[in-house]
Design a protein around this motif. Structure first.
Motif, PDB file in Angstrom:
ATOM      1  N   HIS A 153      -7.364  -1.634  10.792  1.00  0.00           N
ATOM      2  CA  HIS A 153      -6.489  -1.032  11.782  1.00  0.00           C
ATOM      3  C   HIS A 153      -5.162  -1.201  11.862  1.00  0.00           C
ATOM      4  O   HIS A 153      -4.403  -0.391  12.144  1.00  0.00           O
ATOM      5  CB  HIS A 153      -7.335  -1.168  13.073  1.00  0.00           C
ATOM      6  CG  HIS A 153      -8.830  -0.568  13.142  1.00  0.00           C
ATOM      7  ND1 HIS A 153      -8.902   0.730  12.955  1.00  0.00           N
ATOM      8  CD2 HIS A 153     -10.198  -1.119  12.958  1.00  0.00           C
ATOM      9  CE1 HIS A 153     -10.314   1.065  13.043  1.00  0.00           C
ATOM     10  NE2 HIS A 153     -10.897  -0.179  13.066  1.00  0.00           N
ATOM     11  N   THR A 154      -4.632  -2.538  11.689  1.00  0.00           N
ATOM     12  CA  THR A 154      -3.327  -2.946  11.728  1.00  0.00           C
ATOM     13  C   THR A 154      -2.432  -2.173  10.866  1.00  0.00           C
ATOM     14  O   THR A 154      -1.232  -1.492  11.151  1.00  0.00           O
ATOM     15  CB  THR A 154      -3.105  -4.586  11.352  1.00  0.00           C
ATOM     16  OG1 THR A 154      -3.867  -5.087  12.449  1.00  0.00           O
ATOM     17  CG2 THR A 154      -1.658  -4.624  11.480  1.00  0.00           C
ATOM     18  N   VAL A 155      -2.983  -1.926   9.527  1.00  0.00           N
ATOM     19  CA  VAL A 155      -2.024  -1.227   8.462  1.00  0.00           C
ATOM     20  C   VAL A 155      -2.150   0.215   8.691  1.00  0.00           C
ATOM     21  O   VAL A 155      -1.109   1.009   8.630  1.00  0.00           O
ATOM     22  CB  VAL A 155      -2.797  -1.524   7.040  1.00  0.00           C
ATOM     23  CG1 VAL A 155      -2.055  -0.771   5.942  1.00  0.00           C
ATOM     24  CG2 VAL A 155      -2.841  -2.891   6.608  1.00  0.00           C
ATOM     25  N   LEU A 156      -3.297   0.664   8.930  1.00  0.00           N
ATOM     26  CA  LEU A 156      -3.473   2.241   9.304  1.00  0.00           C
ATOM     27  C   LEU A 156      -2.563   2.666  10.624  1.00  0.00           C
ATOM     28  O   LEU A 156      -2.162   3.910  10.726  1.00  0.00           O
ATOM     29  CB  LEU A 156      -4.900   2.479   9.348  1.00  0.00           C
ATOM     30  CG  LEU A 156      -5.414   3.210   8.079  1.00  0.00           C
ATOM     31  CD1 LEU A 156      -4.926   4.541   7.656  1.00  0.00           C
ATOM     32  CD2 LEU A 156      -5.583   2.006   6.922  1.00  0.00           C
ATOM     33  N   GLN A 157      -2.324   1.836  11.437  1.00  0.00           N
ATOM     34  CA  GLN A 157      -1.534   2.088  12.563  1.00  0.00           C
ATOM     35  C   GLN A 157       0.035   2.298  12.216  1.00  0.00           C
ATOM     36  O   GLN A 157       0.717   2.949  12.687  1.00  0.00           O
ATOM     37  CB  GLN A 157      -1.568   0.989  13.709  1.00  0.00           C
ATOM     38  CG  GLN A 157      -3.001   1.027  14.587  1.00  0.00           C
ATOM     39  CD  GLN A 157      -2.901   0.061  15.666  1.00  0.00           C
ATOM     40  OE1 GLN A 157      -2.223  -1.065  15.600  1.00  0.00           O
ATOM     41  NE2 GLN A 157      -4.085   0.030  16.459  1.00  0.00           N
ATOM     42  N   ARG A 158       0.298   1.296  11.424  1.00  0.00           N
ATOM     43  CA  ARG A 158       1.689   1.531  10.698  1.00  0.00           C
ATOM     44  C   ARG A 158       1.969   2.623   9.632  1.00  0.00           C
ATOM     45  O   ARG A 158       3.047   3.147   9.633  1.00  0.00           O
ATOM     46  CB  ARG A 158       2.214   0.257  10.221  1.00  0.00           C
ATOM     47  CG  ARG A 158       2.088  -1.088  11.011  1.00  0.00           C
ATOM     48  CD  ARG A 158       2.266  -2.385  10.140  1.00  0.00           C
ATOM     49  NE  ARG A 158       2.060  -3.562  11.183  1.00  0.00           N
ATOM     50  CZ  ARG A 158       1.898  -4.889  10.530  1.00  0.00           C
ATOM     51  NH1 ARG A 158       2.022  -5.056   9.427  1.00  0.00           N
ATOM     52  NH2 ARG A 158       1.784  -5.751  11.683  1.00  0.00           N
ATOM     53  N   SER A 199       0.902  -1.136  -0.039  1.00  0.00           N
ATOM     54  CA  SER A 199       0.003   0.038   0.046  1.00  0.00           C
ATOM     55  C   SER A 199       0.967   1.326   0.027  1.00  0.00           C
ATOM     56  O   SER A 199       0.653   2.258  -0.660  1.00  0.00           O
ATOM     57  CB  SER A 199      -1.147  -0.034   1.277  1.00  0.00           C
ATOM     58  OG  SER A 199      -2.022  -1.048   1.015  1.00  0.00           O
ATOM     59  N   LEU A 200       1.765   1.350   0.898  1.00  0.00           N
ATOM     60  CA  LEU A 200       2.636   2.444   0.832  1.00  0.00           C
ATOM     61  C   LEU A 200       3.367   2.667  -0.778  1.00  0.00           C
ATOM     62  O   LEU A 200       3.482   3.774  -0.871  1.00  0.00           O
ATOM     63  CB  LEU A 200       3.750   2.359   1.798  1.00  0.00           C
ATOM     64  CG  LEU A 200       3.649   2.918   3.510  1.00  0.00           C
ATOM     65  CD1 LEU A 200       4.639   2.586   4.175  1.00  0.00           C
ATOM     66  CD2 LEU A 200       3.365   4.545   3.224  1.00  0.00           C
ATOM     67  N   MET A 201       3.460   1.599  -1.294  1.00  0.00           N
ATOM     68  CA  MET A 201       4.411   1.803  -2.501  1.00  0.00           C
ATOM     69  C   MET A 201       3.516   2.491  -3.537  1.00  0.00           C
ATOM     70  O   MET A 201       3.933   3.334  -4.230  1.00  0.00           O
ATOM     71  CB  MET A 201       4.616   0.283  -3.098  1.00  0.00           C
ATOM     72  CG  MET A 201       5.279   0.242  -4.434  1.00  0.00           C
ATOM     73  SD  MET A 201       5.652  -1.287  -5.060  1.00  0.00           S
ATOM     74  CE  MET A 201       3.901  -1.716  -5.226  1.00  0.00           C
ATOM     75  N   TRP A 202       2.119   2.005  -3.688  1.00  0.00           N
ATOM     76  CA  TRP A 202       1.247   2.399  -4.456  1.00  0.00           C
ATOM     77  C   TRP A 202       0.886   3.913  -4.128  1.00  0.00           C
ATOM     78  O   TRP A 202       0.711   4.880  -5.086  1.00  0.00           O
ATOM     79  CB  TRP A 202      -0.335   1.935  -4.253  1.00  0.00           C
ATOM     80  CG  TRP A 202      -0.046   0.113  -4.870  1.00  0.00           C
ATOM     81  CD1 TRP A 202      -0.408  -0.721  -4.188  1.00  0.00           C
ATOM     82  CD2 TRP A 202       0.405  -0.132  -6.085  1.00  0.00           C
ATOM     83  NE1 TRP A 202      -0.194  -2.074  -5.148  1.00  0.00           N
ATOM     84  CE2 TRP A 202       0.306  -1.529  -6.065  1.00  0.00           C
ATOM     85  CE3 TRP A 202       0.990   0.255  -7.253  1.00  0.00           C
ATOM     86  CZ2 TRP A 202       0.949  -2.499  -7.372  1.00  0.00           C
ATOM     87  CZ3 TRP A 202       1.507  -0.335  -8.308  1.00  0.00           C
ATOM     88  CH2 TRP A 202       1.546  -1.567  -8.142  1.00  0.00           C
TER      89      TRP A 202
END
Length: 283
Positions: free
Chosen positions: A130-135, A107-110
């Protein structure tokens, strides 16, 4: 390979992380070069020297992506060759409106590839959301509730033809409760935006109770056909080695619009319905 909950974490060889970081760095360098080419006088005089204008600086999300892929023990699910197909279009169209089905290790790459545009992620699993958005709290994302199951894929494929609200003449997404393939109940941003690129790499589609990608593929086709702006919509579908993805792509995204592909990724370039031959079907 390590399994963490429902998501597979791929341990990377050291050179693959550097390759991905280098890819993002190359995109930044190319963007800077193109900006300077278009704006030869790109420095402002301050005191005794020159200072680069702030808009030449990488965005925070690009810097985070560089750091993440240079140091993370995991890599995106797509291969370098698959990512390169989408990147080539992003380099031509960015800044653009980019819709991505699924939050993940890529996701960060895109988001970094389209830093000056709008990149929106749709995720089915609230816990993973929530796991991804926390990071990565800077990512723009919404949760989505699908009304389909993988166990219904064949039945839905036959049923949609007899449901008028799924037809090409009436196809719409917002409030279309009669067509189970249509994505409903999402924020206005999803419906009001004309998406230039759509990446379908979710939801899950490898067990009977999973939502499957039937609704995502159908909805992408509807949005592409309903486009009012100039140009076609680029749709990228991953996991085309699986039966359901291939079957629904052939029905809704249309093989005549397939322009590229490698590995498990297909790239479609779909014109608005107003520019396509009317046949009463999606293809």
């Amino acid at each position: 390979m390590i399994k963490a909950g429902r998501h597979v974490i791929v341990e990377k060889p050291w050179f693959l992380g550097l390759l991905l970081a280098g890819l993002i760095g190359g995109v930044l360098a190319l963007s800077l070069f193109l900006h300077i080419a278009d704006n030869p006088v790109s420095c402002s005089f301050t005191g005794l020297g020159f200072r680069p204008q702030s808009k030449l600086q990488p965005s925070p999300i690009q810097l985070k992506a560089l750091l993440h892929y240079a140091t993370s023990p995991v890599v995106p699910q797509q291969s370098y060759a698959e990512i390169s197909i989408s990147l080539a279009i992003l380099q031509r169209r960015s800044p653009c409106n980019f819709l991505v089905f699924g939050l993940g290790h890529d996701s960060l790459m895109w988001a970094a590839f389209n830093a000056a545009g709008t990149t929106l992620f749709l995720e089915e699993d609230p816990k993973w959301f929530h796991t991804v958005l926390q990071r990565a709290p800077d990512l723009r994302a919404h949760t989505v509730r699908y009304r389909t199951k993988m166990s219904e894929a064949d039945e839905l494929f036959s049923w949609y033809r007899s449901e008028p609200d799924c037809s090409t003449s009436k196809s719409q997404l917002r409030g279309n409760d009669k067509c189970k393939l249509a994505l409903t109940g999402l924020p206005d941003e999803f419906y009001n935006t004309e998406w230039d690129l759509i990446m379908i790499d979710a939801p899950r589609g490898y067990f009977a109770e999973a939502p499957g990608r039937m609704g995502a593929i159908y909805s992408a086709a509807v949005m592409a056909r309903n486009r009012k702006g100039l140009g076609a919509t680029h749709v990228f579908l991953h996991d085309v080695d699986r039966k359901v993805e291939k079957m629904y792509a052939q029905e809704f995204l249309c093989m005549k619009y397939l322009v590229n592909g490698t590995g498990r990724l297909w790239h479609f370039q779909i014109p608005p319905a107003s520019n396509a031959t009317s046949s009463g079907t999606f293809c």
